[in-house]
Design a protein around this motif. Structure first.
Motif, PDB file in Angstrom:
ATOM      1  N   GLY A  97      31.108 -37.226 -23.479  1.00 53.54           N
ATOM      2  CA  GLY A  97      29.792 -36.617 -23.664  1.00 53.54           C
ATOM      3  C   GLY A  97      29.542 -36.139 -25.086  1.00 53.54           C
ATOM      4  O   GLY A  97      30.474 -35.866 -25.848  1.00 53.54           O
ATOM      5  N   PRO A  98      28.280 -36.007 -25.455  1.00 54.89           N
ATOM      6  CA  PRO A  98      27.933 -35.610 -26.826  1.00 54.89           C
ATOM      7  C   PRO A  98      28.263 -34.154 -27.161  1.00 54.89           C
ATOM      8  O   PRO A  98      28.332 -33.800 -28.329  1.00 54.89           O
ATOM      9  N   PHE A  99      28.504 -33.317 -26.138  1.00 50.39           N
ATOM     10  CA  PHE A  99      28.757 -31.902 -26.401  1.00 50.39           C
ATOM     11  C   PHE A  99      30.187 -31.481 -26.088  1.00 50.39           C
ATOM     12  O   PHE A  99      30.473 -30.290 -25.967  1.00 50.39           O
ATOM     13  N   HIS A 100      31.086 -32.453 -25.985  1.00 46.18           N
ATOM     14  CA  HIS A 100      32.501 -32.146 -25.757  1.00 46.18           C
ATOM     15  C   HIS A 100      33.033 -31.355 -26.956  1.00 46.18           C
ATOM     16  O   HIS A 100      32.824 -31.722 -28.107  1.00 46.18           O
ATOM     17  N   ASN A 101      33.712 -30.234 -26.673  1.00 47.00           N
ATOM     18  CA  ASN A 101      34.285 -29.366 -27.701  1.00 47.00           C
ATOM     19  C   ASN A 101      33.257 -28.869 -28.722  1.00 47.00           C
ATOM     20  O   ASN A 101      33.517 -28.839 -29.924  1.00 47.00           O
ATOM     21  N   THR A 102      32.104 -28.475 -28.239  1.00 51.70           N
ATOM     22  CA  THR A 102      31.091 -27.886 -29.112  1.00 51.70           C
ATOM     23  C   THR A 102      30.787 -26.470 -28.628  1.00 51.70           C
ATOM     24  O   THR A 102      31.252 -26.045 -27.568  1.00 51.70           O
ATOM     25  N   HIS A 103      30.025 -25.768 -29.419  1.00 52.36           N
ATOM     26  CA  HIS A 103      29.503 -24.473 -28.999  1.00 52.36           C
ATOM     27  C   HIS A 103      28.069 -24.352 -29.505  1.00 52.36           C
ATOM     28  O   HIS A 103      27.628 -25.154 -30.325  1.00 52.36           O
ATOM     29  N   ILE A 104      27.377 -23.368 -28.964  1.00 48.21           N
ATOM     30  CA  ILE A 104      25.963 -23.213 -29.298  1.00 48.21           C
ATOM     31  C   ILE A 104      25.693 -21.776 -29.737  1.00 48.21           C
ATOM     32  O   ILE A 104      26.250 -20.834 -29.183  1.00 48.21           O
ATOM     33  N   GLU A 105      24.876 -21.652 -30.763  1.00 45.71           N
ATOM     34  CA  GLU A 105      24.390 -20.345 -31.200  1.00 45.71           C
ATOM     35  C   GLU A 105      22.930 -20.250 -30.789  1.00 45.71           C
ATOM     36  O   GLU A 105      22.157 -21.177 -31.030  1.00 45.71           O
ATOM     37  N   ILE A 106      22.564 -19.140 -30.174  1.00 45.01           N
ATOM     38  CA  ILE A 106      21.200 -18.958 -29.690  1.00 45.01           C
ATOM     39  C   ILE A 106      20.657 -17.644 -30.240  1.00 45.01           C
ATOM     40  O   ILE A 106      21.315 -16.605 -30.151  1.00 45.01           O
ATOM     41  N   LYS A 107      19.473 -17.699 -30.796  1.00 50.56           N
ATOM     42  CA  LYS A 107      18.801 -16.497 -31.307  1.00 50.56           C
ATOM     43  C   LYS A 107      17.434 -16.384 -30.646  1.00 50.56           C
ATOM     44  O   LYS A 107      16.617 -17.292 -30.731  1.00 50.56           O
ATOM     45  N   ILE A 108      17.211 -15.286 -29.956  1.00 48.47           N
ATOM     46  CA  ILE A 108      15.912 -15.014 -29.340  1.00 48.47           C
ATOM     47  C   ILE A 108      15.081 -14.228 -30.355  1.00 48.47           C
ATOM     48  O   ILE A 108      15.485 -13.155 -30.794  1.00 48.47           O
ATOM     49  N   ASN A 109      13.932 -14.762 -30.732  1.00 46.29           N
ATOM     50  CA  ASN A 109      13.050 -14.078 -31.674  1.00 46.29           C
ATOM     51  C   ASN A 109      12.036 -13.182 -30.981  1.00 46.29           C
ATOM     52  O   ASN A 109      11.653 -12.147 -31.501  1.00 46.29           O
ATOM     53  N   GLU A 110      11.579 -13.619 -29.823  1.00 50.88           N
ATOM     54  CA  GLU A 110      10.563 -12.855 -29.102  1.00 50.88           C
ATOM     55  C   GLU A 110      10.667 -13.183 -27.624  1.00 50.88           C
ATOM     56  O   GLU A 110      10.960 -14.313 -27.249  1.00 50.88           O
ATOM     57  N   ALA A 111      10.435 -12.177 -26.805  1.00 49.81           N
ATOM     58  CA  ALA A 111      10.444 -12.381 -25.352  1.00 49.81           C
ATOM     59  C   ALA A 111       9.356 -11.504 -24.736  1.00 49.81           C
ATOM     60  O   ALA A 111       9.089 -10.408 -25.217  1.00 49.81           O
ATOM     61  N   ARG A 112       8.759 -12.033 -23.693  1.00 50.19           N
ATOM     62  CA  ARG A 112       7.702 -11.290 -22.995  1.00 50.19           C
ATOM     63  C   ARG A 112       7.888 -11.423 -21.498  1.00 50.19           C
ATOM     64  O   ARG A 112       8.215 -12.489 -21.003  1.00 50.19           O
ATOM     65  N   LYS A 113       7.641 -10.328 -20.825  1.00 49.62           N
ATOM     66  CA  LYS A 113       7.671 -10.325 -19.368  1.00 49.62           C
ATOM     67  C   LYS A 113       6.252 -10.602 -18.885  1.00 49.62           C
ATOM     68  O   LYS A 113       5.331  -9.855 -19.181  1.00 49.62           O
ATOM     69  N   ILE A 114       6.090 -11.694 -18.162  1.00 49.31           N
ATOM     70  CA  ILE A 114       4.783 -12.056 -17.625  1.00 49.31           C
ATOM     71  C   ILE A 114       4.535 -11.283 -16.334  1.00 49.31           C
ATOM     72  O   ILE A 114       3.483 -10.698 -16.134  1.00 49.31           O
ATOM     73  N   ASN A 115       5.521 -11.299 -15.457  1.00 54.56           N
ATOM     74  CA  ASN A 115       5.492 -10.501 -14.229  1.00 54.56           C
ATOM     75  C   ASN A 115       6.942 -10.290 -13.804  1.00 54.56           C
ATOM     76  O   ASN A 115       7.853 -10.609 -14.558  1.00 54.56           O
ATOM     77  N   ASP A 116       7.169  -9.780 -12.618  1.00 56.66           N
ATOM     78  CA  ASP A 116       8.536  -9.484 -12.183  1.00 56.66           C
ATOM     79  C   ASP A 116       9.398 -10.733 -12.028  1.00 56.66           C
ATOM     80  O   ASP A 116      10.619 -10.647 -12.018  1.00 56.66           O
ATOM     81  N   ASP A 117       8.781 -11.903 -11.917  1.00 54.36           N
ATOM     82  CA  ASP A 117       9.518 -13.141 -11.705  1.00 54.36           C
ATOM     83  C   ASP A 117       9.567 -14.064 -12.921  1.00 54.36           C
ATOM     84  O   ASP A 117      10.326 -15.027 -12.931  1.00 54.36           O
ATOM     85  N   ILE A 118       8.732 -13.807 -13.912  1.00 52.71           N
ATOM     86  CA  ILE A 118       8.615 -14.749 -15.028  1.00 52.71           C
ATOM     87  C   ILE A 118       8.718 -14.025 -16.368  1.00 52.71           C
ATOM     88  O   ILE A 118       8.028 -13.047 -16.613  1.00 52.71           O
ATOM     89  N   MET A 119       9.611 -14.539 -17.221  1.00 52.13           N
ATOM     90  CA  MET A 119       9.697 -14.110 -18.611  1.00 52.13           C
ATOM     91  C   MET A 119       9.680 -15.356 -19.464  1.00 52.13           C
ATOM     92  O   MET A 119      10.189 -16.407 -19.053  1.00 52.13           O
ATOM     93  N   ILE A 120       9.120 -15.249 -20.635  1.00 51.41           N
ATOM     94  CA  ILE A 120       9.145 -16.362 -21.581  1.00 51.41           C
ATOM     95  C   ILE A 120       9.766 -15.861 -22.876  1.00 51.41           C
ATOM     96  O   ILE A 120       9.718 -14.668 -23.183  1.00 51.41           O
TER      97      ILE A 120
END
Length: 135
Positions: A97-120
């Motif tokens: 697979g293309p992601f064998h022995n890889t890692h990922i860095e993730i940065k959240i810039n902004e998040a919003r709660k739409i309701n109790d079930d949905i966040m973007i």
């Protein structure tokens, strides 16, 4: 100035003061909700990143709800459901697979709660190989 005029002026100031206090409370609640959404999304991203680094597709699947829909880019066909998403990552983490022995860095810039079930959220991610070179 008579008493009635003073009373009317004070009443107007009181209404304006109450309105201003209400607006401030709503802004604080909105800021608290945004902070909470950011914390939840970053925690989810951290969990996802740790599972990716371990090559654990089942743990990645657990980050998603049972009926999740995953779309990474506009050209990708959506993955429907936790099991399908986990299966896709199992293939990607395999020896071939293309992601064998890889890692990922993730940065959240902004998040919003739409309701109790949905966040973007909006942010970015970077997939790195064992030498920390971007793929």
């Amino acid at each position: 100035m008579n008493f009635k005029s003073i009373f009317n002026i004070l009443s107007i100031f009181m209404v304006l003061f109450i309105f201003a206090c209400t607006q401030e409370a709503e802004q604080e609640t909105s800021a608290e909700t945004a902070k909470s959404a950011m914390e939840l999304m970053q925690a989810s991203a951290d969990e996802f990143s740790a599972a990716w680094k371990a090559g654990d597709s089942n743990a990645i699947g657990e980050v998603f709800v049972e009926d999740a829909i995953q779309v990474v880019g506009s050209a990708q066909i959506p993955s429907l459901g936790r099991a399908t998403i986990a299966g896709g990552f199992a293939a990607a983490f395999s020896q071939e697979g293309p992601f064998h022995n890889t890692h990922i860095e993730i940065k959240i810039n902004e998040a919003r709660k739409i309701n109790d079930d949905i966040m973007i959220a909006a942010g970015y991610w970077n997939i790195l190989d064992e030498s920390n070179e971007s793929l």
